[in-house]
Design a protein around this motif. Structure first.
Motif, PDB file in Angstrom:
ATOM      1  N   ARG A   1       0.820  -1.206   0.000  1.00 47.79           N
ATOM      2  CA  ARG A   1       0.000   0.000   0.000  1.00 47.79           C
ATOM      3  C   ARG A   1       0.853   1.254   0.000  1.00 47.79           C
ATOM      4  O   ARG A   1       0.427   2.289  -0.457  1.00 47.79           O
ATOM      5  N   ASP A   2       2.054   1.159   0.480  1.00 49.08           N
ATOM      6  CA  ASP A   2       2.945   2.310   0.540  1.00 49.08           C
ATOM      7  C   ASP A   2       4.092   2.110  -0.446  1.00 49.08           C
ATOM      8  O   ASP A   2       4.873   1.172  -0.312  1.00 49.08           O
TER       9      ASP A   2
ATOM     10  N   PHE B   1       6.821   3.581  -0.701  1.00 48.42           N
ATOM     11  CA  PHE B   1       8.120   3.643  -0.024  1.00 48.42           C
ATOM     12  C   PHE B   1       8.564   2.243   0.399  1.00 48.42           C
ATOM     13  O   PHE B   1       9.725   1.859   0.212  1.00 48.42           O
ATOM     14  N   ILE B   2       7.643   1.450   0.946  1.00 52.64           N
ATOM     15  CA  ILE B   2       7.971   0.085   1.371  1.00 52.64           C
ATOM     16  C   ILE B   2       8.369  -0.754   0.154  1.00 52.64           C
ATOM     17  O   ILE B   2       9.340  -1.510   0.190  1.00 52.64           O
ATOM     18  N   TYR B   3       7.616  -0.612  -0.919  1.00 52.60           N
ATOM     19  CA  TYR B   3       7.900  -1.352  -2.151  1.00 52.60           C
ATOM     20  C   TYR B   3       9.297  -1.012  -2.680  1.00 52.60           C
ATOM     21  O   TYR B   3      10.085  -1.890  -3.009  1.00 52.60           O
TER      22      TYR B   3
ATOM     23  N   GLU C   1      -4.529   0.646  -4.902  1.00 53.27           N
ATOM     24  CA  GLU C   1      -4.673   1.416  -3.661  1.00 53.27           C
ATOM     25  C   GLU C   1      -5.823   2.410  -3.771  1.00 53.27           C
ATOM     26  O   GLU C   1      -6.608   2.579  -2.837  1.00 53.27           O
TER      27      GLU C   1
ATOM     28  N   ARG D   1      -9.154   2.094  -1.347  1.00 46.63           N
ATOM     29  CA  ARG D   1      -9.656   3.172  -0.492  1.00 46.63           C
ATOM     30  C   ARG D   1     -11.117   3.469  -0.774  1.00 46.63           C
ATOM     31  O   ARG D   1     -11.858   3.841   0.115  1.00 46.63           O
TER      32      ARG D   1
END
Length: 102
Positions: free
Chosen positions: A16-17, A19-21, A44, A48
């Motif tokens: 979902r983020d 940045f994590i990916y 995403e 939502r």
């Protein structure tokens, strides 16, 4: 089973983020794929809006099945034939798709 959507947990994972990916890809020394990032953004957005996002896999894969929508996300236009009720989104079409009130 045919063409019916089976609502169960599959092993397809999206982050979902972004940045994590990106961090995980860098840590694993993997190249980020544009089509995967685009797919995650659309997933995403719809998650939502609808609270759940599914996908379909049979002879072909449909990236997103939600609220009566079937969407396949491609970085470039696909030449592969999808059923008529599947919306194909390429990189240039995604911004307008996300802006439309659905």
């Amino acid at each position: 089973m045919g063409n019916e959507v089976v609502y169960r947990k599959e092993k397809k994972v999206f982050f979902r983020d972004p940045f994590i990916y990106r961090t995980l890809a860098k840590w694993l020394h993997r190249q980020l794929r544009d089509d995967a990032i685009l797919e995650h953004v659309v997933q995403e957005h719809l998650f939502r809006k609808y609270g759940e996002v599914f996908y379909f896999k049979n002879d072909f894969e449909i990236d997103i099945v939600v609220g009566g929508l079937k969407i396949e996300v491609k970085a470039e236009r696909s030449h592969r034939g999808y059923p008529k009720d599947v919306t194909l989104l390429s990189k240039g079409e995604i911004p307008m798709f996300l802006l439309r009130g659905m």
